[in-house]
Scaffold this active site. Structure first.
Site, short mmCIF file in Angstrom:
data_model
loop_
_atom_site.label_atom_id
_atom_site.label_comp_id
_atom_site.label_asym_id
_atom_site.label_seq_id
_atom_site.Cartn_x
_atom_site.Cartn_y
_atom_site.Cartn_z
CB VAL A 6 -0.89 0.02 1.26
CG1 VAL A 6 -1.63 1.33 1.38
CG2 VAL A 6 -1.86 -1.13 1.26
CG ASP A 7 4.65 3.10 2.59
OD1 ASP A 7 4.24 4.24 2.38
OD2 ASP A 7 5.65 2.83 3.28
N1 AR6 Z 1 -4.85 -1.01 -2.16
C1 AR6 Z 1 -5.41 -1.72 -1.15
N2 AR6 Z 1 -4.78 -2.73 -0.51
C2 AR6 Z 1 -3.54 -3.06 -0.95
C3 AR6 Z 1 -2.88 -2.37 -1.99
C4 AR6 Z 1 -3.59 -1.30 -2.61
N3 AR6 Z 1 -3.05 -0.59 -3.59
N4 AR6 Z 1 -1.65 -2.93 -2.16
C5 AR6 Z 1 -1.53 -3.94 -1.27
N5 AR6 Z 1 -2.69 -4.03 -0.53
P1 AR6 Z 1 1.16 -4.12 3.03
P2 AR6 Z 1 1.75 -4.19 5.92
C6 AR6 Z 1 -3.03 -4.95 0.57
O1 AR6 Z 1 2.28 -5.04 2.77
O2 AR6 Z 1 1.53 -5.64 5.99
C7 AR6 Z 1 5.44 -1.69 3.20
O3 AR6 Z 1 6.66 -1.98 2.58
C8 AR6 Z 1 -2.20 -6.20 0.75
O4 AR6 Z 1 -2.72 -7.22 -0.08
O5 AR6 Z 1 0.97 -2.94 2.15
O6 AR6 Z 1 1.15 -3.30 6.99
C9 AR6 Z 1 5.54 -0.63 4.28
O7 AR6 Z 1 6.51 0.36 3.95
C10 AR6 Z 1 -2.39 -6.50 2.23
O8 AR6 Z 1 -3.60 -7.22 2.47
O9 AR6 Z 1 1.24 -3.52 4.54
C11 AR6 Z 1 5.94 -1.42 5.48
O10 AR6 Z 1 7.34 -1.67 5.50
C12 AR6 Z 1 -2.57 -5.12 2.87
O11 AR6 Z 1 -2.81 -4.23 1.78
C13 AR6 Z 1 5.22 -2.72 5.31
O12 AR6 Z 1 5.02 -2.86 3.91
C14 AR6 Z 1 -1.37 -4.63 3.66
O13 AR6 Z 1 -0.16 -5.00 3.01
C15 AR6 Z 1 3.87 -2.70 5.97
O14 AR6 Z 1 3.31 -3.98 5.89
#
Ligand code: AR6
Length: 182
Positions: A37-38
Site C-alpha cells: 500500500v505504501d
Molecule cells: N490497495 C489496497 N490494498 C492493498 C494495496 C492497494 N493498492 N496494495 C496492497 N494491498 P502491506 P503491511 C493490501 O504489505 O503488511 C510496506 O513496505 C495487501 O494485499 O501494504 O502493513 C511498508 O513500507 C495486504 O492485504 O502492509 C511497510 O514496510 C494489505 O494491503 C510494510 O510494507 C497490507 O499489506 C507494511 O506492511
C-alpha cells in the site's frame, strides 16, 4: 460527539483510487516509503507526500513514527485530501501485538477527527509484508473502528483481493457488526 455510529463499508479495490477524504497508509516507521500500500500511495500520490514525510522526520518524528501511532500529510495527486500514515505491528507468534494493531485504527480515526474528515478508507493494515493473519486482523480492525467514538461518518475497508474481502465479511458477521457492501 456524533449521535450515530459511522457506516462501515467493505469493498474490493485499490486504496489509491478511493475518493475518501482521508486514506490510511500501512506505512513503516521511517515514513519514507516501502512496498505494498505504501509504495502504491507514494507512486500514485507523487513527490508531495514524500516531501511532507521528510518534513515530519525532520521535525516531530526524528526517530520515526512509532508502531500504532498515526500522522497526516497531504495526499498529493491522489483523489483523497489527506493520507493518514500509521505503522502496523509485525505479526509475531510468540507475542500478542493485537493492542498495537487496534491502536493504528483508533489513532487513525483520532487524526481524521482532528482533520475534520468525514470519510476514511483503510487498507488491511499489517496483513501483507507484516504477516498478520487476515481473519485475526479483520476482527481487530472491525471491532476497533466500531468501538471508537469518532466524528467520521463513513469508514471504508478497501480490500485488495477476494480472500481479504471474505475475511472481513466473515469477521463482521461473527462480531455482529452491521456492514454495507459496495
Ligand atoms: N490497495 C489496497 N490494498 C492493498 C494495496 C492497494 N493498492 N496494495 C496492497 N494491498 P502491506 P503491511 C493490501 O504489505 O503488511 C510496506 O513496505 C495487501 O494485499 O501494504 O502493513 C511498508 O513500507 C495486504 O492485504 O502492509 C511497510 O514496510 C494489505 O494491503 C510494510 O510494507 C497490507 O499489506 C507494511 O506492511
Amino acid at each position: 460527539m456524533p449521535g450515530s455510529a459511522p457506516t462501515i463499508t467493505l469493498l474490493l479495490g485499490d486504496i489509491t483510487e478511493q475518493h475518501a477524504e482521508a486514506v490510511v497508509n500501512a506505512a513503516n516507521s521511517s515514513l519514507l516509503g516501502g512496498g505494498g500500500v505504501d509504495g502504491a500511495i507514494h507512486r500514485r500520490g507523487g513527490p508531495a507526500i514524500l516531501a511532507a514525510c521528510r518534513e515530519l522526520r525532520a521535525s516531530h518524528y526524528g526517530g520515526g513514527l512509532p508502531t500504532g501511532h498515526a500522522v497526516a500529510t497531504t495526499a498529493g495527486n491522489l483523489p483523497a485530501r489527506w493520507v493518514i500514515h500509521t505503522v502496523g505491528p509485525v505479526y509475531a507468534v510468540r507475542e500478542d501485538r493485537s493492542a498495537l494493531l487496534a491502536d493504528c485504527h483508533r489513532n487513525a480515526l483520532a487524526v481524521a477527527d482532528d482533520l475534520g474528515a468525514e470519510s476514511v478508507a483503510f487498507p488491511a493494515i499489517s496483513t501483507g509484508v507484516y504477516g498478520w493473519p487476515l481473519d485475526s486482523a479483520a476482527r481487530i480492525a472491525l471491532s476497533t473502528v466500531r468501538g471508537t467514538e469518532t466524528s467520521v461518518r463513513q469508514i471504508r475497508f478497501v480490500l485488495f483481493d477476494v480472500r481479504a474481502l471474505a475475511a472481513f465479511e466473515q469477521a463482521g458477521a461473527e462480531l455482529g457488526i452491521e456492514i454495507s457492501r459496495q
